[in-house]
Structures are given as C-alpha cells and as structure tokens.
Design a protein around this motif. Sequence first.
Motif, PDB file in Angstrom:
ATOM      1  N   GLY A 156       0.813  -1.201   0.000  1.00 42.21           N
ATOM      2  CA  GLY A 156       0.000   0.000   0.000  1.00 42.21           C
ATOM      3  C   GLY A 156       0.852   1.258   0.000  1.00 42.21           C
ATOM      4  N   ARG A 157       1.924   1.234   0.788  1.00 39.72           N
ATOM      5  CA  ARG A 157       2.860   2.363   0.764  1.00 39.72           C
ATOM      6  C   ARG A 157       3.474   2.518  -0.621  1.00 39.72           C
ATOM      7  N   GLN A 158       3.881   1.406  -1.231  1.00 39.85           N
ATOM      8  CA  GLN A 158       4.487   1.465  -2.560  1.00 39.85           C
ATOM      9  C   GLN A 158       3.489   1.935  -3.617  1.00 39.85           C
ATOM     10  N   THR A 159       2.201   1.689  -3.390  1.00 37.99           N
ATOM     11  CA  THR A 159       1.174   2.161  -4.325  1.00 37.99           C
ATOM     12  C   THR A 159       1.195   3.678  -4.419  1.00 37.99           C
ATOM     13  N   GLY A 173      -4.732   4.615  -8.470  1.00 38.12           N
ATOM     14  CA  GLY A 173      -4.202   3.663  -7.507  1.00 38.12           C
ATOM     15  C   GLY A 173      -5.191   3.425  -6.387  1.00 38.12           C
ATOM     16  N   VAL A 174      -5.067   2.262  -5.752  1.00 43.90           N
ATOM     17  CA  VAL A 174      -5.852   1.936  -4.561  1.00 43.90           C
ATOM     18  C   VAL A 174      -4.881   1.397  -3.522  1.00 43.90           C
ATOM     19  N   ALA A 175      -4.702   2.154  -2.434  1.00 43.59           N
ATOM     20  CA  ALA A 175      -3.747   1.788  -1.388  1.00 43.59           C
ATOM     21  C   ALA A 175      -4.509   1.270  -0.175  1.00 43.59           C
ATOM     22  N   TRP A 176      -4.259  -0.002   0.161  1.00 43.40           N
ATOM     23  CA  TRP A 176      -4.886  -0.623   1.317  1.00 43.40           C
ATOM     24  C   TRP A 176      -3.945  -0.517   2.511  1.00 43.40           C
ATOM     25  N   TYR A 177      -4.298   0.308   3.472  1.00 42.69           N
ATOM     26  CA  TYR A 177      -3.604   0.468   4.757  1.00 42.69           C
ATOM     27  C   TYR A 177      -2.075   0.484   4.632  1.00 42.69           C
ATOM     28  N   LEU A 226       0.932  13.451  -7.518  1.00 44.79           N
ATOM     29  CA  LEU A 226       0.522  12.155  -8.052  1.00 44.79           C
ATOM     30  C   LEU A 226       0.196  12.264  -9.539  1.00 44.79           C
ATOM     31  N   ASN A 227       0.453  11.190 -10.259  1.00 39.91           N
ATOM     32  CA  ASN A 227       0.094  11.132 -11.679  1.00 39.91           C
ATOM     33  C   ASN A 227      -1.344  10.666 -11.881  1.00 39.91           C
ATOM     34  N   GLY A 228      -1.829   9.854 -10.962  1.00 38.56           N
ATOM     35  CA  GLY A 228      -3.208   9.411 -10.983  1.00 38.56           C
ATOM     36  C   GLY A 228      -3.751   9.447  -9.575  1.00 38.56           C
ATOM     37  N   PRO A 229      -5.035   9.707  -9.410  1.00 40.13           N
ATOM     38  CA  PRO A 229      -5.604   9.786  -8.058  1.00 40.13           C
ATOM     39  C   PRO A 229      -5.571   8.441  -7.357  1.00 40.13           C
ATOM     40  N   VAL A 230      -5.390   8.483  -6.048  1.00 40.96           N
ATOM     41  CA  VAL A 230      -5.301   7.271  -5.230  1.00 40.96           C
ATOM     42  C   VAL A 230      -6.461   7.243  -4.237  1.00 40.96           C
TER      43      VAL A 230
END
Length: 299
Positions: free
Chosen positions: A178-181, A194-198, A220-224
């Motif tokens: 998730g951090r790497q996302t 992106g979708v960052a899980w915890y 960011l290049n794309g919204p997360v």
Amino acid sequence: MFNDNLSQDLDALLPGQSTAQGATRRTALKAALGVGYAASALPIMAQTAIKTPSAGLTSGEVMIDVNGFKMPAYRAAPEGKTGLPVVLVLSEIFGVHEYIADTARRFAQAGYLAIAPELFVRQGDAQSYGEMAKLIAEVISKVPDAQVMQDLDATVQWAAANGGDTNKLGVTGFCWGGRQTWLYAAHNPKVKAGVAWYGRLVGQASDLTPRHPVDIGANLNGPVLGLYGAADTGIPLDTVDKMKTVLSGGNAASKASTFVVYPAAPHAFHADYRPSFRKEAAEDGWKRATAWFKQHGVA
C-alpha cells in the motif's frame, strides 16, 4: 536492530505485540500456483476465505526481465484476450502467496491483466521465514524503494508486450504494498489510478526509503483511493489527516484522491487468510476499488 519505520510496520502487522514477541510459527498452507509458489506465509488462519477460480483465465508464474535479472511474478488474465487494462498487485511483506495470487485472479475475472511481481526476491525468499521480526530485518529492510520502482516499471513494460494496454494502468497494494502504491502513483506518469490498502504514510527518511507518501502526495500522476482502518494501531489516524492535507494542496490528481476509513477495521482487514479479516469492510473496499479504477480510466 529495527529502525522506527520497521517498528511501525511490525506494530501494524501484529497489534499488541512487541518486536521481540513477533515470532509466529509458519503454517503450511499449500497453494497450487505452479513453480515458484509454495506455502503461504505467517500469520495465517487455516485457509483463505475466498477462492477465485482460474477457469477462463491464463494464470501462473512468468519471468520478467529487469536489466538482465529474471524477476518472478504471478500473472492472471482472461484467456485469449489482448488490449486488457492492467493492474499491478503489490503484496504485503509475505510475498506473492495464495492470497495475493487469488486477488490477481479476482481482477482477471473482472477483465484485467493483473500482475503481482516478487519485489523482495533479490534480498531473499519472504515465504521461507517463520519469524516475522527476522523476515523484516533480513529481507524487507534491505529492499530499496528505487529498486521497487524499477521492478514495477519493468512489469509495466512486460504487460505492454503481453496483452496489456498500459494506457489503462492501475496499481493496488496491501500494507507494505500500500505504501508502494502511493510512491508508484507519483513515479510513473502512465498510472491512471491507484488503490492503497492500509499502507504506511509517514516515516523517517533513509538511504533506502528517502521519501514517504506524505513527501510525494502533492504530485501524483493518478488519483489514489486510500482504504484504511480506524482500529489500525500501526497507522494512527493523524497520519491520514496529514496525508489529506498534503493531497488537498497538490495537483489535480492529488486533489482527486480520497480516503475511506472503516471505523471498526484493524490493519489487514482485507487479508482473508488472517484473523484481522473483516468481511464487510473487505467487500465494501473491493467494490470501491473496482469502481475507482473504472471511474479513472482503468477499465
């Protein structure tokens, strides 16, 4: 010896336990994933709660060339189809075991080319460890963010040559992933969402981890979409608030990013092979994740 960043990771994974108490017996959960994918890693329940069939899919291990290094990855995609939207699936610290492979198959059943690369393989075999503290100290702590970004770039290149449309690129990850996302959404201009899980949002700078999500969140290049748990003892809600402030002052993609915080959910609430699994939050998060990708052109 653990630095503050690693201690935070361990606290999130094993709430209520100290680093010294983090040893957990590895359980042999067999996963029929082909060569290179064996037993799941700790800490786990008896079996995964969700079993996604591979019928109609091309799935299994592939090797991705990264400047001459052969990096294994698990790939799943609708059989016989090309021009597919691409989702990178970034694992927890336990590597690409059955839960991560099953998540890739879930995306493939929804029409994606999903790829889960083994991002720790140069440093060691994450699935061979029975003690979490040792896994973090000997493997995870030695993985540079720059290496991860390079490996993910190579994975995107592989996808483009193997049936994927990388103009429709998404990335999702769990815990460490998730951090790497967040980081990859700022790194690669091709990322649509992106979708960052915890994933951890703050931390001390080091040679291997020079920046954290709060440091790059304005660009960011794309919204997360951030999916987090209010009962996550390793990721305080004030760090989510810090990230929200950074996003609100950033570019268009950053401002379009958002968080969903589940009131009763602990860390790893999507991990259906662990006691932390929360069915309602996991199912709602999955619906939001797939809708987020479609909303932002990853479909």
